[in-house]
Design a protein around this motif. Structure first.
Motif, short mmCIF file in Angstrom:
data_model
loop_
_atom_site.label_atom_id
_atom_site.label_comp_id
_atom_site.label_asym_id
_atom_site.label_seq_id
_atom_site.Cartn_x
_atom_site.Cartn_y
_atom_site.Cartn_z
N ILE A 49 0.87 -1.17 0.00
CA ILE A 49 0.00 0.00 0.00
C ILE A 49 0.91 1.22 0.00
CG2 ILE A 49 -1.92 -1.17 1.12
CD1 ILE A 49 -1.15 0.19 3.73
N PRO A 50 0.46 2.32 -0.55
CA PRO A 50 1.30 3.52 -0.57
C PRO A 50 1.65 3.96 0.84
CG PRO A 50 -0.62 3.79 -1.99
CD PRO A 50 -0.82 2.52 -1.22
N PHE A 51 2.85 4.52 1.00
CA PHE A 51 3.28 5.00 2.31
C PHE A 51 2.29 6.01 2.88
CE2 PHE A 51 5.47 7.99 5.09
CZ PHE A 51 5.94 7.12 6.06
N SER A 52 1.76 6.88 2.03
CA SER A 52 0.82 7.89 2.51
C SER A 52 -0.43 7.24 3.12
CB SER A 52 0.42 8.85 1.38
OG SER A 52 -0.20 8.15 0.33
N THR A 53 -0.85 6.11 2.57
CA THR A 53 -2.00 5.38 3.13
C THR A 53 -1.63 4.76 4.47
OG1 THR A 53 -2.84 4.92 0.92
CG2 THR A 53 -3.64 3.51 2.70
N ALA A 54 -0.45 4.14 4.54
CA ALA A 54 0.00 3.54 5.79
C ALA A 54 0.12 4.61 6.88
CB ALA A 54 1.33 2.83 5.59
N LYS A 55 0.67 5.76 6.51
CA LYS A 55 0.81 6.87 7.46
C LYS A 55 -0.56 7.34 7.94
CE LYS A 55 2.66 11.56 7.76
NZ LYS A 55 3.31 12.64 7.01
N ASP A 56 -1.50 7.50 7.02
CA ASP A 56 -2.85 7.92 7.39
C ASP A 56 -3.50 6.89 8.31
OD1 ASP A 56 -5.23 9.66 7.18
OD2 ASP A 56 -6.07 7.96 6.06
N ASN A 57 -3.35 5.61 7.99
CA ASN A 57 -3.90 4.54 8.84
C ASN A 57 -3.32 4.63 10.25
OD1 ASN A 57 -5.42 3.51 6.73
ND2 ASN A 57 -4.03 1.83 6.30
N PHE A 58 -2.01 4.84 10.34
CA PHE A 58 -1.34 4.93 11.63
C PHE A 58 -1.94 6.07 12.46
CE2 PHE A 58 1.89 6.91 14.31
CZ PHE A 58 2.30 5.84 15.09
N TYR A 59 -2.07 7.24 11.87
CA TYR A 59 -2.60 8.38 12.62
C TYR A 59 -4.09 8.21 12.95
CZ TYR A 59 1.80 10.80 12.37
OH TYR A 59 3.12 11.14 12.54
N GLN A 60 -4.83 7.61 12.05
CA GLN A 60 -6.24 7.33 12.35
C GLN A 60 -6.36 6.41 13.56
OE1 GLN A 60 -9.11 8.64 11.08
NE2 GLN A 60 -7.73 10.02 10.03
N ALA A 61 -5.53 5.35 13.58
CA ALA A 61 -5.56 4.40 14.70
C ALA A 61 -5.12 5.07 16.00
CB ALA A 61 -4.67 3.20 14.39
N ALA A 62 -4.10 5.94 15.92
CA ALA A 62 -3.64 6.64 17.12
C ALA A 62 -4.71 7.57 17.67
CB ALA A 62 -2.36 7.43 16.81
N ARG A 63 -5.46 8.21 16.79
CA ARG A 63 -6.49 9.17 17.23
C ARG A 63 -7.78 8.49 17.68
NH1 ARG A 63 -4.94 12.00 12.25
NH2 ARG A 63 -3.49 13.64 12.87
N HIS A 64 -8.17 7.43 16.98
CA HIS A 64 -9.50 6.87 17.18
C HIS A 64 -9.53 5.42 17.65
CE1 HIS A 64 -10.93 10.52 15.30
NE2 HIS A 64 -10.14 10.29 14.27
N GLY A 65 -8.37 4.82 17.87
CA GLY A 65 -8.32 3.45 18.37
C GLY A 65 -9.06 2.50 17.46
N LEU A 66 -9.79 1.59 18.06
CA LEU A 66 -10.50 0.56 17.29
C LEU A 66 -11.62 1.12 16.42
CD1 LEU A 66 -10.67 -2.13 20.10
CD2 LEU A 66 -9.22 -2.18 18.04
N GLU A 67 -12.03 2.35 16.69
CA GLU A 67 -13.08 2.99 15.88
C GLU A 67 -12.52 3.69 14.64
OE1 GLU A 67 -16.34 2.58 16.30
OE2 GLU A 67 -15.77 1.22 17.91
N ALA A 68 -11.22 3.69 14.49
CA ALA A 68 -10.60 4.32 13.31
C ALA A 68 -11.09 3.63 12.04
CB ALA A 68 -9.08 4.21 13.40
N THR A 69 -11.14 4.39 10.97
CA THR A 69 -11.39 3.79 9.67
C THR A 69 -10.08 3.82 8.89
OG1 THR A 69 -12.14 5.91 8.78
CG2 THR A 69 -13.84 4.39 9.57
N VAL A 70 -9.78 2.69 8.26
CA VAL A 70 -8.49 2.53 7.59
C VAL A 70 -8.70 2.00 6.17
CG1 VAL A 70 -7.21 2.16 9.73
CG2 VAL A 70 -8.18 0.20 8.53
N ASP A 71 -7.70 2.23 5.34
CA ASP A 71 -7.66 1.69 3.98
C ASP A 71 -6.75 0.48 3.97
OD1 ASP A 71 -9.26 3.55 2.61
OD2 ASP A 71 -7.61 4.98 2.51
N TRP A 72 -7.20 -0.59 3.32
CA TRP A 72 -6.37 -1.78 3.25
C TRP A 72 -6.77 -2.62 2.04
CZ3 TRP A 72 -2.03 -3.01 5.78
CH2 TRP A 72 -1.55 -4.30 5.65
N LEU A 73 -6.22 -2.33 0.91
CA LEU A 73 -6.38 -3.15 -0.28
C LEU A 73 -7.84 -3.45 -0.62
CD1 LEU A 73 -3.55 -5.67 0.59
CD2 LEU A 73 -3.37 -3.66 -0.87
N ARG A 74 -8.70 -2.55 -0.30
CA ARG A 74 -10.12 -2.68 -0.60
C ARG A 74 -10.60 -1.35 -1.17
NH1 ARG A 74 -12.97 -5.68 4.49
NH2 ARG A 74 -11.58 -7.44 4.60
#
Length: 161
Positions: A49-74
């Protein structure tokens, strides 16, 4: 990611599965999840996945925990908790099997991860709920946290005072 003095690229992987605990069972469950998943991905790598997506996922998870929404090959973003339950835990189970970990032991600890995700109560979430209920009394938070940690109960079963 960065570059060292001679221009070679490098990156650092933050490995916080043990200090994330907080109980001993939580630490072992985190380690089982991590090592199982890493083993699976090392032996059956997913497309990058693009680094920018991984970075966004990381920050989403840090801010919102299990409620974060992430991109993953979908095509659609998904809730992190659902992603863990539906995709990552089954992969971790396969990875632990590849490592030769006893099936019952692997199930015990991965089920703790599943229960934590289902309850929505991680160590960080427990701390947030404590502060919401009791205010910013960090001495009480630390004492209560230590008491609960010593109980041996996994964090998703900890009540709030």
């Amino acid at each position: 990611m960065g570059f060292d003095a001679d221009g070679r690229a490098h990156f650092r992987i933050e490995h916080r599965v043990l200090p994330a605990g907080p109980s001993l069972d939580d630490m072992v469950a985190n380690a089982a999840f991590f090592y199982g998943l890493v083993t699976f991905l090392a032996n059956d790598p997913v497309p990058q996945i693009p680094f920018s997506t991984a970075k966004d996922n990381f920050y989403q998870a840090a801010r919102h925990g299990l409620e974060a929404t992430v991109d993953w090959l979908r095509p659609n973003r998904l809730r992190l908790g659902e992603f863990v339950l539906e995709e990552l835990l089954p992969q971790a189970r396969l990875g632990l099997a590849q490592l030769g970990v006893d099936r019952e032991e692997a199930e015990h600890f991965l089920n703790l991860v599943a229960e934590r995700v289902a309850s929505g109560q991680t160590g960080a979430e427990w701390q947030r709920r404590f502060i919401a209920a009791r205010g910013r009394d960090f001495t009480a938070l630390t004492r209560t946290y230590l008491h609960r940690q010593r109980s041996g109960e996994p964090v998703h079963r900890w009540p709030l005072p």
